[in-house]
Design a protein around this motif. Structure first.
Motif, mmCIF file in Angstrom:
data_model
loop_
_atom_site.group_PDB
_atom_site.id
_atom_site.type_symbol
_atom_site.label_atom_id
_atom_site.label_comp_id
_atom_site.label_asym_id
_atom_site.label_seq_id
_atom_site.Cartn_x
_atom_site.Cartn_y
_atom_site.Cartn_z
ATOM 1 N N LYS A 41 0.863 -1.182 0.000
ATOM 2 C CA LYS A 41 0.000 0.000 0.000
ATOM 3 C C LYS A 41 0.904 1.238 0.000
ATOM 4 O O LYS A 41 1.535 1.561 1.004
ATOM 5 C CB LYS A 41 -0.919 0.000 1.225
ATOM 6 N N ARG A 42 0.970 1.931 -1.101
ATOM 7 C CA ARG A 42 1.863 3.070 -1.248
ATOM 8 C C ARG A 42 1.373 4.260 -0.426
ATOM 9 O O ARG A 42 0.178 4.517 -0.344
ATOM 10 C CB ARG A 42 1.940 3.465 -2.726
ATOM 11 N N VAL A 43 2.298 4.977 0.194
ATOM 12 C CA VAL A 43 1.949 6.199 0.924
ATOM 13 C C VAL A 43 1.565 7.278 -0.077
ATOM 14 O O VAL A 43 2.334 7.596 -0.997
ATOM 15 C CB VAL A 43 3.130 6.673 1.797
ATOM 16 N N VAL A 63 -0.833 9.748 8.045
ATOM 17 C CA VAL A 63 -0.293 9.119 6.846
ATOM 18 C C VAL A 63 -1.445 8.482 6.081
ATOM 19 O O VAL A 63 -2.166 7.644 6.627
ATOM 20 C CB VAL A 63 0.762 8.044 7.194
ATOM 21 N N MET A 64 -1.620 8.891 4.829
ATOM 22 C CA MET A 64 -2.639 8.293 3.965
ATOM 23 C C MET A 64 -1.973 7.308 3.014
ATOM 24 O O MET A 64 -0.861 7.546 2.535
ATOM 25 C CB MET A 64 -3.368 9.359 3.154
ATOM 26 N N PHE A 65 -2.708 6.223 2.718
ATOM 27 C CA PHE A 65 -2.213 5.202 1.812
ATOM 28 C C PHE A 65 -3.146 5.065 0.613
ATOM 29 O O PHE A 65 -4.359 5.301 0.725
ATOM 30 C CB PHE A 65 -2.135 3.834 2.518
ATOM 31 N N ASP A 66 -2.584 4.664 -0.510
ATOM 32 C CA ASP A 66 -3.431 4.256 -1.633
ATOM 33 C C ASP A 66 -4.229 3.031 -1.217
ATOM 34 O O ASP A 66 -3.759 2.208 -0.424
ATOM 35 C CB ASP A 66 -2.580 3.893 -2.851
ATOM 36 N N SER A 67 -5.416 2.904 -1.765
ATOM 37 C CA SER A 67 -6.242 1.749 -1.407
ATOM 38 C C SER A 67 -5.726 0.453 -2.031
ATOM 39 O O SER A 67 -5.972 -0.637 -1.499
ATOM 40 C CB SER A 67 -7.696 1.995 -1.819
ATOM 41 N N LYS A 68 -5.020 0.563 -3.135
ATOM 42 C CA LYS A 68 -4.510 -0.634 -3.796
ATOM 43 C C LYS A 68 -3.365 -1.243 -2.984
ATOM 44 O O LYS A 68 -2.588 -0.536 -2.357
ATOM 45 C CB LYS A 68 -4.027 -0.300 -5.200
#
Length: 287
Positions: free
Chosen positions: A2-4, A226-231
């Protein structure tokens, strides 16, 4: 992985009533659909209060269409609502309130905390309800610290409290209307833990204390989000110092988010109805 997708610092604090100096790390006003099912997160304190003659806090106010999750780290908060429920939550306790069709609520420093003073530190998270459940009967889950499973992490990395969802074969005590994980995490200095979360789920990490390295490359410090991509499914956290964190993940509702103050619905018409119902006394009454 999960990318930041971003790291965001909390804005300056503002007062909620006269008892809660809060920093809003995110809000439905700018992130309601992007962070679904999570709507808002206020981090109150840590703030030192002197002893006083009367409890500080927030008087009677309404909610409709979502749930509030209050986690106390230091101090004590007394609450009551129009369903007749109430009580005191202290360090480690969680108050999970379902506003549903409409509830009146108030929260103040407890009498004991008012008399002694001390440090208050807590988080309040707003969790959206699916459209089909927005008008559900108001309810309340009183979750004491002793009833929250604590899972030791490998190699003395730290501890994880499972408030909602599941970790390490331990289910959390909170009942939710949509799938989610609410994990209260302590990492020791140099502690490392990799987590696996469902692909497509919204995932956010809140750093309350300390600093951590996320996915080996991203530094996050105290009062940062910190937000992450859902993928992707995997993320990792390594503590540069002793750290206190909240890791939230949930299946996005993929429904419109329309909010006005303490009401969060799916359309402007529903907001207008909520205001009319509140003004018409149809949220019940505080006893």
């Amino acid at each position: 992985m999960k990318r930041v997708s971003g790291v965001y610092s909390a804005p300056n604090s503002h007062w909620v009533g006269d008892g809660f100096p809060v920093r809003s790390l995110f809000s439905y006003q700018d992130s309601g659909e992007k962070l679904s099912p999570f709507l808002l997160l206020d981090y109150a304190g840590p703030a030192e209060f002197t002893a006083g003659p009367r409890p500080r806090g927030v008087g009677e106010h309404p909610h409709r269409g979502f749930e509030t999750v209050t986690i106390v780290y230091q101090g004590e908060v007394a609450h009551r609502d129009s369903t007749g429920k109430g009580g005191v939550i202290g360090p480690g306790d969680v108050q999970w309130m379902t506003a549903g069709a409409g509830i009146l609520h108030e929260e103040f420093h407890s009498e004991a905390f008012t008399q002694t003073g001390g440090v208050l530190e807590m988080v309040q998270l707003w969790v959206n309800l699916p459209a089909k459940d927005k008008m559900t009967q108001p309810g309340y889950q009183a979750i004491e610290s002793k009833d929250i499973p604590v899972v030791p992490l490998p190699e003395n990395a730290g501890l994880l409290r499972v408030i909602a969802g599941e970790f390490g074969g331990q289910p959390g005590p909170a009942s939710t209307f949509s799938p989610m994980q609410v994990w209260d995490l302590r990492l020791n200095r140099n502690g490392y833990q990799a987590f696996t979360l469902p692909d497509t789920w919204t995932t956010v990490l809140i750093v309350l204390h300390g600093s951590v390295q996320v996915n080996g490359t991203t530094l996050a410090r105290e009062a940062q989000l910190v937000m992450f991509d859902s993928k992707g499914e995997r993320l990792s956290i390594e503590a540069n110092s002793d750290a206190s964190l909240l890791l939230l993940s949930g299946a996005p509702l993929q429904e419109p988010v329309v909010g006005y103050g303490p009401f969060v619905m799916n359309s402007e018409a529903e907001i207008r109805q909520a205001i009319a119902d509140f003004n018409g006394g149809r949220f019940g009454a505080m006893s």
